[in-house]
Design an enzyme around this catalytic site. Structure first.
Site, PDB file in Angstrom:
ATOM      1  N   SER A  46      44.089  30.463  38.482  1.00 54.81           N
ATOM      2  CA  SER A  46      43.241  31.512  38.487  1.00 54.81           C
ATOM      3  C   SER A  46      43.647  32.556  39.477  1.00 54.81           C
ATOM      4  O   SER A  46      44.038  32.378  40.593  1.00 54.81           O
ATOM      5  CB  SER A  46      41.677  31.385  38.627  1.00 54.81           C
ATOM      6  OG  SER A  46      40.904  32.620  38.053  1.00 54.81           O
ATOM      7  N   GLU A  47      44.075  33.653  38.721  1.00 55.91           N
ATOM      8  CA  GLU A  47      44.863  34.724  39.699  1.00 55.91           C
ATOM      9  C   GLU A  47      44.365  35.380  40.936  1.00 55.91           C
ATOM     10  O   GLU A  47      45.086  36.110  41.580  1.00 55.91           O
ATOM     11  CB  GLU A  47      45.723  35.896  38.674  1.00 55.91           C
ATOM     12  CG  GLU A  47      44.749  36.821  38.048  1.00 55.91           C
ATOM     13  CD  GLU A  47      44.210  36.435  36.569  1.00 55.91           C
ATOM     14  OE1 GLU A  47      44.287  34.999  36.529  1.00 55.91           O
ATOM     15  OE2 GLU A  47      43.707  37.324  35.913  1.00 55.91           O
ATOM     16  N   ASN A  48      42.992  35.155  40.892  1.00 54.81           N
ATOM     17  CA  ASN A  48      42.274  35.733  42.242  1.00 54.81           C
ATOM     18  C   ASN A  48      42.762  34.710  43.371  1.00 54.81           C
ATOM     19  O   ASN A  48      42.233  35.013  44.540  1.00 54.81           O
ATOM     20  CB  ASN A  48      40.894  35.812  41.936  1.00 54.81           C
ATOM     21  CG  ASN A  48      40.219  34.708  41.538  1.00 54.81           C
ATOM     22  OD1 ASN A  48      40.546  34.115  40.630  1.00 54.81           O
ATOM     23  ND2 ASN A  48      39.038  34.442  42.161  1.00 54.81           N
ATOM     24  N   SER A  88      49.374  34.409  44.873  1.00 53.02           N
ATOM     25  CA  SER A  88      49.164  34.126  43.556  1.00 53.02           C
ATOM     26  C   SER A  88      50.122  34.668  42.377  1.00 53.02           C
ATOM     27  O   SER A  88      50.781  34.188  41.423  1.00 53.02           O
ATOM     28  CB  SER A  88      47.883  34.405  43.228  1.00 53.02           C
ATOM     29  OG  SER A  88      47.304  34.319  41.815  1.00 53.02           O
TER      30      SER A  88
END
Lengths: 218, 231
Positions: A46-48, A88
Site C-alpha cells: 500500500s503506497e502510504n 514507497s
C-alpha cells in the site's frame, strides 16, 4: 450474466502469480485480495508505506497508526515492513512492484487512462495513481464497462484529463477481459453468458474480435 | 550532544508568520502533527501555503486551518473527503496545486538532500506536466520537478530523544521523515520524548541533525478516518 464487482475481482486474482508484489487501488481492486489462492505467496503493497498488508482488523484491534492508502484500518502480516513515502514510490518507479490493479473512469484503445478528475465536478486529486501508471510494467484496470449514464468507458480517446498515457495492458470488466493491442481492444474473454454482440455494443473504442472468444472461468 | 528540546508547542511555533510556506507530515489523519496544527489555529497566521499529502477533514487536521481561512494555497496529492476544502477551491478562494504522491514525496526528499530538481516519469502527457521541462532517458519521457522551498516543516514522530533523533511507528511514518530538514526550520512533536541514550542508534529513522526543535506532544487524538473491521 454479467459479473458483479466480486466476480471482476475473482477474475483478476487469476492474474496474480506466486512471488508477486501487488499494489491494489481503491474500490474493486481492494476486493482482489479476497480471492488469492492459498498455495501461492503474494505480498500486498500500500503506497502510504507498507508491504505485507493483512486483512482488516477485528473490532477493537484498530490501530490509528496502521492504515492503507484508502485510509482504512488494516493489519500487517508476519514479514511485513513499513517505510516512508519516498521509499514507497521508489519501489514503484523502480519497477519492483510486479502488478498494479486500479480503477478507471475511462480507458482509451491506446492504453491511456483517466481516473482522477472530472473538470468542474470532481477534483479530488490523483494520489499515487500517476506515479503507479507511469512506471508499472503490468497494469490491470478493474472497472465497469459503462458509466452510470450507460456510456462506454472503453473509448477511442479519453475525454477526461489523463492520468497516464499508453500504460494500461489489460482491462477486466463485468462483461469481458480485454488486452490493449496496437490496433485496439483485443477481446480475450467474455463473462459467462454474455454475448460478443453485448460487449461490442458497450465498447466505443475499436474492438478486435477473434473467431473464438472463450468464456471466463470464474 | 546538542539539545533540540523546546518546552512547549507555543515556543516551537511562535515565529510562524503570515504568508509562510509550511510542510505538514501525515497521510490522511495518520501521523499528522496535531499539536502544531492546534497551535497554528490559535496563533492564526494567514495567507499560508501548505504542503501536505492531504488536507484533513472538515473538523480535524488541516481542515481546522481551512475553516479559519488561513490557507491561501494548498499543495497536495489527494484532497477528497473535505467539504469546506472543496467549497473554497471551487469558489476560487483557495489555490490548489495537485501533485502526484510520489513526486510530492520526492520534492520533500530533494529539499532535505540538497537536490534542486529531478526527473520523474509520473505525470508525463498529463496536465501535471504542462509548462514543465521534459526529457527522454532510456527511450522514456520524464518530467522535471523541483525541490520544495519551505519555511517550516511540522512533523509527528512516535519516539524521539532530546538530540532530535526520531523513530516512527507503522504507516504514521509516511511523509514525516522526508520533511525533516526539508524546510528552514523543522519542528517535531513526539508521543514519547526520551533522554539521550535511551534510543538504540541502530533503530533511529531520522538523525537529529535534520531536526531543529523537538517537544513532548500532548493529548494526541489520533483520529481514524475510515474505521474498517472484519465482518
Amino acid at each position: 450474466m454479467a459479473l458483479d464487482k466480486n466476480g471482476i475481482a475473482q477474475r483478476i486474482a487469476q492474474e496474480i502469480q506466486d512471488g508477486f508484489y501487488v499494489n491494489l487501488g481503491i474500490g474493486i481492486p481492494t476486493l482482489v485480495a479476497n480471492y488469492i489462492p492459498e498455495n501461492i505467496a503474494v505480498e500486498f503493497q500500500s503506497e502510504n508505506g507498507i508491504l505485507g498488508m493483512g486483512p482488516f482488523p477485528v473490532a477493537g484491534q484498530e490501530d490509528a497508526d496502521l492504515i492503507n492508502a484508502g485510509k482504512q484500518t488494516i493489519t500487517s502480516l508476519p514479514g511485513a515492513s513499513f517505510f516512508d513515502s519516498a521509499m514507497s514510490f521508489g519501489m514503484i518507479r523502480g519497477k519492483h512492484v510486479d502488478l498494479t490493479i486500479l480503477g478507471a473512469m475511462e480507458v482509451s484503445e491506446k492504453g491511456d487512462i483517466a481516473n482522477w478528475k472530472i473538470p468542474g465536478k470532481m477534483v479530488k486529486g490523483m494520489g499515487g495513481a500517476m506515479d503507479l501508471v507511469a512506471s508499472a510494467e503490468n497494469i490491470i484496470v478493474a472497472m465497469m464497462h459503462t458509466n452510470r449514464q450507460g456510456d462506454s468507458k472503453l473509448l477511442p480517446k479519453c475525454s477526461l484529463p489523463l492520468t497516464g498515457v499508453a500504460c494500461v495492458k489489460k482491462i477486466v470488466t463485468e462483461l469481458a477481459v480485454l488486452e490493449i493491442q496496437p490496433e485496439g481492444f483485443l477481446l480475450c474473454e467474455r463473462a459467462p453468458g454474455v454475448s460478443v454482440a453485448q460487449i461490442k455494443a458497450a465498447t466505443a473504442g475499436k474492438l478486435i474480435i477473434p473467431e473464438e472468444v472463450p468464456e471466463m472461468r470464474v | 550532544m546538542i539539545d533540540k528540546t523546546v518546552a512547549t508547542v507555543t515556543a516551537a511555533v511562535a515565529d510562524v508568520s503570515d504568508g509562510m510556506t509550511l510542510m505538514f507530515g501525515g497521510f490522511g489523519l495518520c501521523g499528522i502533527p496535531e499539536n502544531a496544527i492546534q497551535e497554528l489555529v490559535r496563533l492564526n497566521p494567514k495567507n499560508l501555503c501548505c504542503i501536505s499529502n492531504n488536507a484533513g477533514v472538515d473538523d480535524f487536521g488541516l481542515g481546522l486551518l481551512l475553516q479559519q481561512k488561513q490557507v491561501k494555497k494548498m499543495i497536495s496529492s489527494y484532497v477528497g473527503e473535505n467539504a469546506e476544502f472543496e467549497r473554497q477551491m471551487l469558489s476560487g478562494e483557495l489555490e490548489v496545486e495537485l501533485t502526484p504522491q510520489g513526486t510530492l514525496a520526492e520534492k520533500c526528499r530533494a529539499a532535505q538532500a540538497g537536490i534542486p530538481a529531478f526527473f520523474t516519469p509520473a505525470g508525463y502527457g498529463t496536465e501535471v506536466a504542462e509548462g514543465k521541462e521534459t526529457r527522454i532517458f532510456n527511450g522514456k519521457p520524464h518530467v522535471m520537478e523541483t525541490a520544495f522551498q519551505a519555511d517550516f516543516a511540522f512533523v509527528k514522530a512516535w519516539k524521539g530523544d532530546v538530540a532530535g533523533n526520531l523513530i516512527f511507528k507503522g504507516t504514521a511514518r509516511n511523509f514525516n521523515p522526508l520533511m525533516c530538514g526539508a524546510a528552514k526550520i523543522t519542528v517535531v512533536e513526539v508521543e514519547e520524548l526520551l533522554p539521550a541514550g535511551a534510543l538504540d542508534p541502530n533503530q533511529i529513522h531520522i538523525p537529529g541533525i535534520l531536526v531543529d526543535r523537538i517537544f513532548q506532544g500532548v493529548n494526541f487524538e489520533k483520529r481514524i478516518e475510515q474505521r474498517t473491521v472484519q465482518n
